[in-house]
Design a protein around this motif. Structure first.
Motif, PDB file in Angstrom:
ATOM      1  N   ARG A  40      21.701   4.339  24.651  1.00 33.57           N
ATOM      2  CA  ARG A  40      22.235   2.999  24.401  1.00 33.57           C
ATOM      3  C   ARG A  40      22.789   2.363  25.675  1.00 33.57           C
ATOM      4  O   ARG A  40      23.470   3.019  26.450  1.00 33.57           O
ATOM      5  CB  ARG A  40      23.314   3.055  23.334  1.00 33.57           C
ATOM      6  N   GLU A  70      13.056  -1.767  19.810  1.00 31.75           N
ATOM      7  CA  GLU A  70      13.836  -1.038  20.802  1.00 31.75           C
ATOM      8  C   GLU A  70      13.023  -0.032  21.606  1.00 31.75           C
ATOM      9  O   GLU A  70      13.386   0.266  22.741  1.00 31.75           O
ATOM     10  CB  GLU A  70      15.012  -0.330  20.126  1.00 31.75           C
ATOM     11  N   GLU A 119      18.648  -3.235  24.891  1.00 37.24           N
ATOM     12  CA  GLU A 119      19.610  -2.412  24.158  1.00 37.24           C
ATOM     13  C   GLU A 119      19.612  -0.958  24.622  1.00 37.24           C
ATOM     14  O   GLU A 119      20.526  -0.208  24.289  1.00 37.24           O
ATOM     15  CB  GLU A 119      19.310  -2.465  22.657  1.00 37.24           C
ATOM     16  N   SER A 120      18.566  -0.543  25.354  1.00 41.68           N
ATOM     17  CA  SER A 120      18.445   0.858  25.753  1.00 41.68           C
ATOM     18  C   SER A 120      18.302   0.984  27.263  1.00 41.68           C
ATOM     19  O   SER A 120      17.661   0.154  27.914  1.00 41.68           O
ATOM     20  CB  SER A 120      17.211   1.494  25.097  1.00 41.68           C
TER      21      SER A 120
END
Length: 159
Positions: A40, A70, A119-120
C-alpha cells in the motif's frame, strides 16, 4: 487509498467524524497457489487487495474491479470467505472510519500483476510459505480462503 467522490461529498458536511463504510477484500490465488498482495502507498504495508464499493455496486463486482484497477489482474470470485467489522481507523488527515469487510476468495484468470494505479508501491504473487509481514487479520482471511469451511462471521452472543 484515494477517497471515492461519494465519500468526499459526505465528508464535506460530516467533517472528520466516524463513518461506517462498506469494504471488500480479496484473497486471489493463481494456478500455482500463490496469493496476490499489494504494498500500500498510504502505509507501505503489504496487504490483500481491498477497496470500497461504489454506491449500488454489488460486493463481488466491486472486488473484481478493485483487483483489476489496483493490480492489472483479472479474477473471478469463487466464494465468500468472511464478513467482519473492523476496528475504528483514523487516517492522517483526521478522517475516522470503521469498515465492514466482505472478503472473497478469487482465482486469477488473466492480466499481469503490476502496479496499476497510485494506491500501490508494489504488487506481486507470494507463495504461502514466503509471505511478507502481514497483520493477523490478513493471515486469518488467507487461512479461511484455504479451507472448505462456511463463511466466517462473528457469532452473536446473547446476554
Amino acid at each position: 487509498m484515494p477517497i471515492p467522490d461519494f465519500i468526499r461529498d459526505i465528508r464535506a458536511t460530516a467533517g472528520h467524524q466516524l463513518l461506517w463504510l462498506p469494504g471488500v477484500s480479496a484473497v486471489v490465488f493463481d494456478d500455482e497457489g500463490r496469493v496476490l498482495l499489494g504494498q500500500r502507498a498510504d502505509n507501505q504495508r503489504w496487504a490483500l487487495i481491498s477497496g470500497i464499493p461504489d454506491p449500488g455496486e454489488q460486493p463481488a463486482a466491486a472486488v473484481v474491479r478493485e483487483v483489476q484497477e489496483e493490480t492489472g489482474v483479472e479474477c473471478v470470485v469463487e466464494r465468500l470467505v468472511s464478513v467482519r467489522s473492523g476496528k475504528e481507523v483514523t487516517f492522517p488527515n483526521g478522517d475516522v472510519c470503521q469498515f465492514m469487510d466482505v472478503c472473497f476468495r478469487a482465482r486469477a484468470v488473466g492480466g499481469e500483476a503490476r502496479v496499476n494505479d497510485d494506491e500501490s508501491l508494489d504488487v506481486g504473487w507470494f507463495a504461502l510459505d514466503a509471505l511478507p509481514t502481514l497483520t493477523d487479520y490478513h493471515h486469518f482471511r488467507i487461512k479461511q480462503a484455504l479451507t472448505d469451511e462456511p463463511t466466517w462471521f462473528e457469532p452473536m452472543s446473547i446476554g
